[in-house]
Design a protein around this motif. Sequence first.
Motif, PDB file in Angstrom:
ATOM      1  N   VAL A   1      36.675  51.064  34.864  1.00  0.00           N
ATOM      2  CA  VAL A   1      36.296  51.459  33.839  1.00  0.00           C
ATOM      3  C   VAL A   1      36.162  51.002  32.501  1.00  0.00           C
ATOM      4  N   GLU A   2      37.689  50.427  32.875  1.00  0.00           N
ATOM      5  CA  GLU A   2      37.320  49.387  31.626  1.00  0.00           C
ATOM      6  C   GLU A   2      36.076  48.232  31.923  1.00  0.00           C
ATOM      7  N   ARG A   3      35.488  47.995  32.397  1.00  0.00           N
ATOM      8  CA  ARG A   3      34.393  46.894  33.087  1.00  0.00           C
ATOM      9  C   ARG A   3      33.197  47.663  32.263  1.00  0.00           C
ATOM     10  N   GLU A   4      33.641  48.256  32.459  1.00  0.00           N
ATOM     11  CA  GLU A   4      32.377  49.517  31.936  1.00  0.00           C
ATOM     12  C   GLU A   4      32.209  49.505  30.287  1.00  0.00           C
ATOM     13  N   ASN A   5      33.015  49.600  30.379  1.00  0.00           N
ATOM     14  CA  ASN A   5      32.967  49.957  28.650  1.00  0.00           C
ATOM     15  C   ASN A   5      33.138  49.173  28.373  1.00  0.00           C
ATOM     16  N   THR A   6      33.389  47.818  28.327  1.00  0.00           N
ATOM     17  CA  THR A   6      33.207  46.411  28.744  1.00  0.00           C
ATOM     18  C   THR A   6      31.710  46.447  28.202  1.00  0.00           C
TER      19      THR A   6
ATOM     20  N   ARG B   1      36.866  56.708  40.251  1.00  0.00           N
ATOM     21  CA  ARG B   1      36.093  54.831  39.975  1.00  0.00           C
ATOM     22  C   ARG B   1      37.860  54.211  39.185  1.00  0.00           C
ATOM     23  N   SER B   2      38.134  53.152  39.433  1.00  0.00           N
ATOM     24  CA  SER B   2      39.223  52.546  38.938  1.00  0.00           C
ATOM     25  C   SER B   2      39.726  52.098  37.109  1.00  0.00           C
ATOM     26  N   VAL B   3      40.482  52.175  37.119  1.00  0.00           N
ATOM     27  CA  VAL B   3      40.922  51.738  35.777  1.00  0.00           C
ATOM     28  C   VAL B   3      40.168  51.123  35.322  1.00  0.00           C
TER      29      VAL B   3
ATOM     30  N   GLY C   1      35.976  49.415  23.515  1.00  0.00           N
ATOM     31  CA  GLY C   1      34.973  49.058  25.205  1.00  0.00           C
ATOM     32  C   GLY C   1      34.151  50.676  24.056  1.00  0.00           C
ATOM     33  N   GLY C   2      33.071  51.128  24.345  1.00  0.00           N
ATOM     34  CA  GLY C   2      32.259  51.717  24.375  1.00  0.00           C
ATOM     35  C   GLY C   2      31.166  51.679  23.755  1.00  0.00           C
ATOM     36  N   PRO C   3      30.089  52.511  23.671  1.00  0.00           N
ATOM     37  CA  PRO C   3      28.687  51.769  22.541  1.00  0.00           C
ATOM     38  C   PRO C   3      29.043  52.936  20.998  1.00  0.00           C
TER      39      PRO C   3
END
Length: 260
Positions: free
Chosen positions: A111-116, A106-108, A151-153
């Motif tokens: 990862v940033e989109r997933e965290n957001t 997974r690209s950076v 980011g993150g939950p």
Amino acid sequence: MPSPRTRALALCALLLVALYAVAALVPLPYTIMQPGITADTLGEYRGEQVIVISGAPLRRTSGQLRMTTIAATPPGDEISLATALAAWPDPDRAVVPRQAVYPAGRSVAQVERENTAEMRQSQDAATAAALRRLHLDPDRVKVTLNLADVGGPSAGLLFTLGIIDKLDGNGRGGDLTGGRVVAGTGTIDASGRVGAVGGVALKTLAAARDGATVFLVPTAECGEARVNTPKGLRLIPVRTLDGAIAALNALNSGSAVPTC
């Protein structure tokens, strides 16, 4: 003139020095993690109110409810052996495999989109849990949470407590915080269950650094939170939103409160 043995030992020594120099500079597949920012969910972050509510009267609050984070080496920065060895014994930092933070494949940007996305879902769950506990209609009461760039939950619990404190406090005219700086971490779902997040030992350091005296920690992570707990920081285990509120109210009234 040096003997053959002396010349051979000198050559070996030079080779060892060269190998160490190369090893010390070669990038390693590791990342250094350390205490990150904290943000008061009752206040502002970067000049903007963290929690904005319309459709219901708000109350004036005191104290703070600080969500906590951990910071990792940026993906473009490489960690050398020398840097890793310097960080390894430092209790304020953790050296972890890079894949634990930036998964392979997974690209950076991914990862940033997933965290957001996780943060947005966490905010939605926090709003649902808070309004459900207060028996407020989500079609009438609108809540906006302005921390999308973190980011993150893991801020779910503190978002929920912040919403409740702004709308209802402790239900008896007082603050959930009792005027204290309360910090913590933990995911939350719409029903109010609190989940584990990881990185708790570093988050307690961030909390103490920014003035917290109380830290709410998911019960399953009490063991990790007790590692190198900062002096003066009280760890309170929580499993549910109701449990977190009950613990804060007990603390404020001087009643017995569970600790990790």
